[in-house]
Design a protein around this motif. Structure first.
Motif, PDB file in Angstrom:
ATOM      1  N   SER A 329      50.970  37.141  35.244  1.00 56.14           N
ATOM      2  CA  SER A 329      50.524  37.054  36.623  1.00 56.14           C
ATOM      3  C   SER A 329      49.961  35.672  36.961  1.00 56.14           C
ATOM      4  O   SER A 329      49.482  34.942  36.095  1.00 56.14           O
ATOM      5  CB  SER A 329      49.453  38.121  36.883  1.00 56.14           C
ATOM      6  OG  SER A 329      48.909  37.987  38.173  1.00 56.14           O
ATOM      7  N   TYR A 331      47.379  35.579  38.754  1.00 55.77           N
ATOM      8  CA  TYR A 331      45.953  35.899  38.879  1.00 55.77           C
ATOM      9  C   TYR A 331      45.222  35.264  37.708  1.00 55.77           C
ATOM     10  O   TYR A 331      45.479  35.592  36.550  1.00 55.77           O
ATOM     11  CB  TYR A 331      45.774  37.417  38.869  1.00 55.77           C
ATOM     12  CG  TYR A 331      44.377  37.915  39.152  1.00 55.77           C
ATOM     13  CD1 TYR A 331      43.882  37.930  40.445  1.00 55.77           C
ATOM     14  CD2 TYR A 331      43.573  38.401  38.141  1.00 55.77           C
ATOM     15  CE1 TYR A 331      42.618  38.408  40.725  1.00 55.77           C
ATOM     16  CE2 TYR A 331      42.298  38.888  38.405  1.00 55.77           C
ATOM     17  CZ  TYR A 331      41.825  38.889  39.694  1.00 55.77           C
ATOM     18  OH  TYR A 331      40.574  39.372  39.965  1.00 55.77           O
ATOM     19  N   THR A 336      44.863  35.191  32.603  1.00 53.52           N
ATOM     20  CA  THR A 336      45.951  34.272  32.288  1.00 53.52           C
ATOM     21  C   THR A 336      45.492  32.881  31.920  1.00 53.52           C
ATOM     22  O   THR A 336      46.199  32.177  31.222  1.00 53.52           O
ATOM     23  CB  THR A 336      46.919  34.184  33.483  1.00 53.52           C
ATOM     24  OG1 THR A 336      46.182  33.778  34.641  1.00 53.52           O
ATOM     25  CG2 THR A 336      47.555  35.515  33.753  1.00 53.52           C
ATOM     26  N   ASN A 367      53.106  43.499  40.162  1.00 56.55           N
ATOM     27  CA  ASN A 367      51.787  43.332  39.562  1.00 56.55           C
ATOM     28  C   ASN A 367      50.661  43.570  40.555  1.00 56.55           C
ATOM     29  O   ASN A 367      49.492  43.402  40.210  1.00 56.55           O
ATOM     30  CB  ASN A 367      51.648  41.917  38.987  1.00 56.55           C
ATOM     31  CG  ASN A 367      51.841  40.839  40.033  1.00 56.55           C
ATOM     32  OD1 ASN A 367      52.674  40.984  40.915  1.00 56.55           O
ATOM     33  ND2 ASN A 367      51.092  39.754  39.943  1.00 56.55           N
ATOM     34  N   TRP A 369      49.623  41.899  43.108  1.00 46.83           N
ATOM     35  CA  TRP A 369      48.799  40.740  43.478  1.00 46.83           C
ATOM     36  C   TRP A 369      49.679  39.518  43.627  1.00 46.83           C
ATOM     37  O   TRP A 369      50.694  39.367  42.943  1.00 46.83           O
ATOM     38  CB  TRP A 369      47.755  40.466  42.399  1.00 46.83           C
ATOM     39  CG  TRP A 369      46.628  39.586  42.842  1.00 46.83           C
ATOM     40  CD1 TRP A 369      45.470  39.975  43.449  1.00 46.83           C
ATOM     41  CD2 TRP A 369      46.545  38.161  42.719  1.00 46.83           C
ATOM     42  NE1 TRP A 369      44.674  38.897  43.712  1.00 46.83           N
ATOM     43  CE2 TRP A 369      45.304  37.756  43.266  1.00 46.83           C
ATOM     44  CE3 TRP A 369      47.392  37.189  42.207  1.00 46.83           C
ATOM     45  CZ2 TRP A 369      44.898  36.437  43.316  1.00 46.83           C
ATOM     46  CZ3 TRP A 369      46.990  35.864  42.243  1.00 46.83           C
ATOM     47  CH2 TRP A 369      45.755  35.498  42.791  1.00 46.83           C
ATOM     48  N   CYS A 455      53.726  35.527  42.771  1.00 42.95           N
ATOM     49  CA  CYS A 455      53.229  36.619  41.924  1.00 42.95           C
ATOM     50  C   CYS A 455      52.915  36.156  40.504  1.00 42.95           C
ATOM     51  O   CYS A 455      51.927  36.583  39.913  1.00 42.95           O
ATOM     52  CB  CYS A 455      54.253  37.744  41.860  1.00 42.95           C
ATOM     53  SG  CYS A 455      54.689  38.436  43.460  1.00 42.95           S
ATOM     54  N   GLY A 456      53.764  35.302  39.931  1.00 39.82           N
ATOM     55  CA  GLY A 456      53.536  34.860  38.561  1.00 39.82           C
ATOM     56  C   GLY A 456      54.769  34.211  37.971  1.00 39.82           C
ATOM     57  O   GLY A 456      55.742  33.916  38.688  1.00 39.82           O
ATOM     58  N   PHE A 471      52.706  43.813  33.953  1.00 41.73           N
ATOM     59  CA  PHE A 471      52.388  43.849  35.376  1.00 41.73           C
ATOM     60  C   PHE A 471      50.988  44.439  35.575  1.00 41.73           C
ATOM     61  O   PHE A 471      50.826  45.484  36.217  1.00 41.73           O
ATOM     62  CB  PHE A 471      53.439  44.659  36.137  1.00 41.73           C
ATOM     63  CG  PHE A 471      54.824  44.068  36.108  1.00 41.73           C
ATOM     64  CD1 PHE A 471      55.061  42.806  36.621  1.00 41.73           C
ATOM     65  CD2 PHE A 471      55.883  44.771  35.553  1.00 41.73           C
ATOM     66  CE1 PHE A 471      56.332  42.254  36.600  1.00 41.73           C
ATOM     67  CE2 PHE A 471      57.162  44.233  35.523  1.00 41.73           C
ATOM     68  CZ  PHE A 471      57.383  42.964  36.042  1.00 41.73           C
ATOM     69  N   ARG A 473      46.651  43.806  36.418  1.00 41.82           N
ATOM     70  CA  ARG A 473      45.714  42.956  37.164  1.00 41.82           C
ATOM     71  C   ARG A 473      44.335  43.596  37.153  1.00 41.82           C
ATOM     72  O   ARG A 473      44.199  44.812  37.205  1.00 41.82           O
ATOM     73  CB  ARG A 473      46.166  42.769  38.610  1.00 41.82           C
ATOM     74  CG  ARG A 473      45.221  41.897  39.430  1.00 41.82           C
ATOM     75  CD  ARG A 473      45.627  41.822  40.887  1.00 41.82           C
ATOM     76  NE  ARG A 473      45.331  43.032  41.634  1.00 41.82           N
ATOM     77  CZ  ARG A 473      44.127  43.348  42.140  1.00 41.82           C
ATOM     78  NH1 ARG A 473      43.103  42.561  41.928  1.00 41.82           N
ATOM     79  NH2 ARG A 473      43.976  44.449  42.835  1.00 41.82           N
TER      80      ARG A 473
END
Length: 743
Positions: A329, A331, A336, A367, A369, A455-456, A471, A473
């Motif tokens: 992600s 996020y 991460t 995910n 987010w 998203c990532g 996926f 968060r």
């Protein structure tokens, strides 16, 4: 006034502290409130525990009790509010007095209320339904029953126990005589052990909520005149994963069945992957902060080393012969930044950073987010700290806008334009990362126009290989996951690991209903696409009776071949979930919910065991890990090649540290990098000589216990240092540390 409702009792199982009373009551003393607690005990509330308003009102009133609301905040409690009046008539109407309508109505109202009270009591009695010859207890207990006398009397639990004990005590003969050993069948009928050897003995052995006999009947179809029987076999070539009922129970038929089952175990339905929205041969993990890596450590690389999803990923990679990393992600809180990339925002307008697409607004994203910006020139920068050759950028195609993806040196990799026609599962082609000068790289995603949601990133060496996509968060709730996400997660994926629920466990009302709807969708699409569904129940301290844990069991029972992993029961010595305090004391969680490093290891190893992985030990899989990790070079040293598959890197193989050099050579004594294994992981510190150049020049690499690497002249050679460092050295690791920091 009138009595306009027929109710005189109202029951609440949630809510508060204000509880409406939807029927009229004349005075406060007419109200009786009984609280039934989670342990089954009941308590009649006193005037000090609640307040009342609305006595005499036609529309009823309100009971307010913070005390009762405290119990109703957790599933399993109830509050019953009843109108209980003394059966007297207190109004005295004098002879030849005035006719007072309200007074007369109150008298009649009271009589009506008393009649309703009688009906309310009657409804709680043991009744015989109209036209039936039995009494219906409505699935409730009947207490204080006398022992039976006549043959048709009801038998109590205690009397039955004494009776059965007498039967057992009356058995004579050798204790090992099967005719003398009492045995109860799964249906509750009484037998002796000898009955199991009879023609229908398999009906007396339980198996997976049924019996062995029923399971065998399901497996074997009726015999035909020319066949002994037919065996249901999976047909891997069928796009529906159907049943081939034409395979006879012969040697060839059994071998076909074995091959089909082996393929199922090895690839998790991967023959359906052509229709997958997440890629070929994937396992999709949908979770919250636990799956995201909370508790796995606080330094760079800890998530990758210690988080349950990444431990499981390494085990599955070995199982499938791949080395992809999958989705990560964008996020960057509690995850991460300590995993495989860093996330840095470079706003076009100073101080105005990217926003977030989350919760219900991000329900259509895998995910849940995304980073969101509508400011042209805004940049989100991913610092790539790993060795993967390609990445794919996942974005929200339902937005309308455009963005560019560039390497850190400015090289344009791709430009993406979204028209709003996407699905939320949108991603670029695999983009090759070629800038690895110092052992790390970066990509910049820049908003060109419109609105962009990122998203990532997905890390890969080969997009046709197996991959586990995480996926997850922080804070993600199951109630926000859209139906389209569950559809796409199941369609073509080898397996879906559903690990949400920690943030939904206290949901009530509409929120709880939304979660139950998601459970229904899991059943629908896992069955439709024949996806291997794995329910990872991480409500570790909640009792088995908790509403969401019961929903997990319902889903698993409704999806053939699914796997329920109730961690709270599995890690308990007696199968009863531990309390939050006990989980913390045993170093399984830090707060009753989020696993510690040890908790992550236990969950990953349990999953790997139940999924049938051949490697299911964290320590062992890390010692077998064949992934190279790029070494961050310092001291002015740069890699000699741009291909990530050949840059200076390190890995752990069979309890040894391997370091591959392919970089420039600095002056003697220079620190060129550090292998982040932690203190005392390296057992044999010292000097290691690399391959000499054609002119005989060679370098000596010195490594200390903390993994620092320095270059020196080889004292055995007078030619001096080479122009480049080239070769691989192998260094033993400590064996007396069961779990060094890397593991």
């Amino acid at each position: 006034m009138t009595v306009s409702t027929t109710d005189s009792v109202i029951e609440y199982v949630s809510g508060g502290p204000t509880f409406p009373i939807p029927y009229r009551f004349l005075q406060n003393s007419d109200i009786d409130a009984v609280l039934v607690k989670q342990d089954g005990t009941s308590e009649t509330l006193t005037g000090a525990q609640y307040t009342l308003s609305g006595a005499g009102s036609q529309n009823g009133g309100t009971l307010t009790s913070s005390y009762a609301a405290g119990f109703l905040g957790v599933s399993g409690a109830s509050l019953t509010i009843s109108r209980i009046m003394d059966p007297v008539q207190p109004t005295d109407l004098r002879n030849q007095g005035k006719f007072l309508a309200e007074t007369h109505e109150t008298v009649f109202d009271r009589l009506t209320m008393l009649i309703q009270q009688g009906f309310a009591i009657l409804r709680r009695a043991l009744l015989r339904p109209i036209g039936k010859d039995y009494y219906d207890a409505e699935n409730r207990r009947i207490a204080n029953v006398a022992d039976p006398v006549q043959g048709q009397d009801a038998a109590t639990k205690k009397w039955t126990s004494v009776f059965v004990g007498g039967l057992i005590g009356a058995i004579t003969g050798p204790i090992n005589n099967a005719l003398n050993i009492f045995y109860k069948y799964p249906d509750g009928s009484s037998h002796v052990v000898q009955d199991l050897s009879g023609a229908n003995g398999s009906d007396g052995i339980g198996h997976d909520s049924t019996t062995v006999g029923a399971a065998i009947d399901e497996l074997l179809l009726p015999a035909s005149p020319t066949q002994l029987g037919r065996l249901k076999t999976l047909d891997p070539s069928s796009t529906q994963g159907g049943i081939d009922t034409d395979a006879a129970v012969t040697g060839a038929g059994l071998r076909a069945y074995d091959r089909s089952m082996q393929e199922l175990r090895n690839t998790y339905n991967s023959w359906l992957s052509a229709s997958s929205a997440t890629g070929a041969r994937t396992v999709n993990f949908v979770g919250d902060s636990i799956g995201f890596g909370a508790g796995a450590g606080n330094t760079v690389g800890d998530i990758r080393r210690n988080a349950l999803v990444r431990i499981l990923q390494r085990m599955l990679n070995i199982e499938h012969g791949g080395n992809n990393y999958g989705f990560v992600s964008s996020y960057d809180t509690n995850g991460t930044g300590r995993e495989i990339h860093t996330v840095t925002q470079v706003p076009f307008v100073p101080g105005q950073f990217w926003g977030a697409l989350q919760n219900a607004a991000a329900g259509h994203l895998p995910n849940g987010w995304a980073l969101l910006s509508s400011q042209a020139g805004d940049i989100v920068r991913f610092g790539l700290q790993s060795e993967f050759r390609q990445v794919r950028v996942w974005f929200d195609g339902t937005q309308t806008g455009s963005f560019t993806v560039k390497l850190g040196d400015g090289t344009l990799l791709t430009t993406v334009t979204t028209t709003g026609a996407g699905t939320g599962f949108d991603r670029t082609i695999a983009l090759t990362i070629s800038d690895w000068t110092n052992g790390s790289s970066r990509i910049d995603i820049t908003v060109v126009s419109g609105t962009v949601a990122i998203c990532g990133l997905e890390y890969t060496h080969d997009t046709t290989q197996f991959a586990l996509n995480n996926f997850s968060r922080d804070g993600r709730k199951a109630q926000y996951v859209a139906e389209s996400v569950i559809d796409k997660m199941c369609n073509g994926a080898g397996a879906l690991i559903f690990a949400l629920g920690a943030n939904d466990q206290l949901s009530v009302g509409a929120d709880q209903t939304a979660v139950i709807q998601r459970m229904d969708w899991l059943i629908q699409y896992a069955n439709q696409y024949k996806c291997r569904l794995i329910i990872l129940d991480l409500l570790m301290w909640q009792p088995n009776s908790h509403w969401l844990r019961a929903q997990f069991r319902r889903v698993a029972a409704a999806v053939p071949g699914s796997l329920l992993v109730p961690m709270g029961n599995l890690i308990s010595p007696n199968g009863v979930p531990l309390t939050a305090a006990e989980l913390n004391t045993r170093n399984i969680t830090s707060d009753g919910t989020h696993p510690t490093v040890q908790g992550h290891r236990m969950i990953a190893e349990t999953l790997a065991t139940l999924m049938g992985c051949s490697i299911r030990s964290k320590g062992l899989v890390n010692r077998m890990n064949n992934e190279w990790t790029g070494l961050s070079l310092v001291g002015g040293v740069t890699n000699s090649v741009s291909d990530v598959r050949a840059i200076t890197a390190w890995r752990i193989v069979n309890s040894t540290l391997q370091i591959r050099f392919n970089c420039t050579c600095p002056v003697s004594g220079t620190l060129i990098g550090t292998v982040p294994l932690g203190f005392s992981s390296i057992s044999e510190t010292g000097n290691y000589i690399l391959n000499p150049q054609s002119d005989g020049k060679a370098a000596l690499i010195a490594i200390n216990a903390t993994g620092e690497l320095r270059v020196f002249n080889d004292p055995g050679r007078l030619q001096g240092l080479p122009t480049a460092l080239l070769g691989v050295i192998t260094i033993p690791l400590n064996q007396n540390n069961e779990f060094p920091l890397y593991y």
